[in-house]
Scaffold this motif. Structure first.
Motif, mmCIF file in Angstrom:
data_model
loop_
_atom_site.group_PDB
_atom_site.id
_atom_site.type_symbol
_atom_site.label_atom_id
_atom_site.label_comp_id
_atom_site.label_asym_id
_atom_site.label_seq_id
_atom_site.Cartn_x
_atom_site.Cartn_y
_atom_site.Cartn_z
ATOM 1 N N ALA A 148 -1.812 -14.944 -11.506
ATOM 2 C CA ALA A 148 -0.750 -15.797 -12.061
ATOM 3 C C ALA A 148 0.411 -15.928 -11.084
ATOM 4 O O ALA A 148 0.969 -17.021 -10.912
ATOM 5 N N VAL A 149 0.785 -14.838 -10.429
ATOM 6 C CA VAL A 149 1.864 -14.879 -9.437
ATOM 7 C C VAL A 149 1.454 -15.759 -8.262
ATOM 8 O O VAL A 149 2.215 -16.626 -7.808
ATOM 9 N N ARG A 150 0.259 -15.532 -7.779
ATOM 10 C CA ARG A 150 -0.227 -16.314 -6.636
ATOM 11 C C ARG A 150 -0.274 -17.801 -6.984
ATOM 12 O O ARG A 150 0.208 -18.642 -6.232
ATOM 13 N N GLN A 151 -0.833 -18.142 -8.125
ATOM 14 C CA GLN A 151 -0.960 -19.542 -8.534
ATOM 15 C C GLN A 151 0.402 -20.194 -8.735
ATOM 16 O O GLN A 151 0.627 -21.325 -8.331
ATOM 17 N N ALA A 152 1.328 -19.463 -9.336
ATOM 18 C CA ALA A 152 2.635 -20.040 -9.658
ATOM 19 C C ALA A 152 3.563 -20.119 -8.454
ATOM 20 O O ALA A 152 4.433 -20.991 -8.397
ATOM 21 N N MET A 153 3.368 -19.255 -7.478
ATOM 22 C CA MET A 153 4.342 -19.184 -6.395
ATOM 23 C C MET A 153 3.716 -19.324 -5.010
ATOM 24 O O MET A 153 3.948 -20.305 -4.312
#
Length: 170
Positions: A129-134
């Motif tokens: 989720a962090v990778r996808q969002a940022m």
């Protein structure tokens, strides 16, 4: 309201149009990011983002334990908010408190094996989720620049010394 620079007259130094645009974009993005991460962790692990961060800190600490005051300082939350969060994590069986052997007034928060397993199961989804969002949205140069900017901001907002008026020191 007209925004103008009045520093020479001793009045407020209003944001320029560009600064106002950047400020609003920052607020919008950080609000959306925190909501995105909270929803993902609630859905996948049944906990808010702040609780996940506490578990990560404990997992990375020696012997998976930290003094409550250090945990509050690292998480940048008040001791009372930390106490409430740890009580919820205790109820889930993920953390336990124990007396601090070197200071009878202090307590340690300890990550249980069950808490470690919960963290191990939920970490892949959270990192995704962090990778996808940022990070997937930024170039390597943007990631580097953002890191430098955040370090400068944090250094300016976190004064050194015991007299600093910061919530996690109260």
């Amino acid at each position: 309201m007209e925004y103008m620079t009045t520093a020479s007259t001793g009045g407020p130094r209003w944001l320029t149009d560009e600064e106002r645009r950047v400020w609003r974009a920052y607020l919008h993005a950080t609000t959306l990011l925190e909501d995105h991460l909270d929803r993902q962790l609630q859905r996948d692990a049944g906990m808010p983002h702040i609780y996940y961060g506490l578990l990560v800190q404990l997992a990375q600490a020696p012997r998976r334990r930290l003094r409550m005051t250090e945990l509050a300082r690292n998480a940048k939350i008040t001791r009372s908010r930390l106490s409430h969060a740890v009580a919820r994590l205790e109820k889930s069986g993920w953390v336990r408190r124990e007396d601090c052997p070197s200071d009878k007034r202090g307590q340690n928060a300890v990550l249980t094996q069950e808490g470690y397993e919960m963290l191990r199961r939920s970490a892949p989804g959270h990192v995704s989720a962090v990778r996808q969002a940022m990070f997937d949205r930024l170039t390597p140069e943007q990631v580097h620049t953002l890191g430098e900017i955040m370090q400068v901001m944090a250094a300016g907002l976190q004064p050194e010394g015991t007299d600093a008026d910061l919530p996690w020191l109260r």
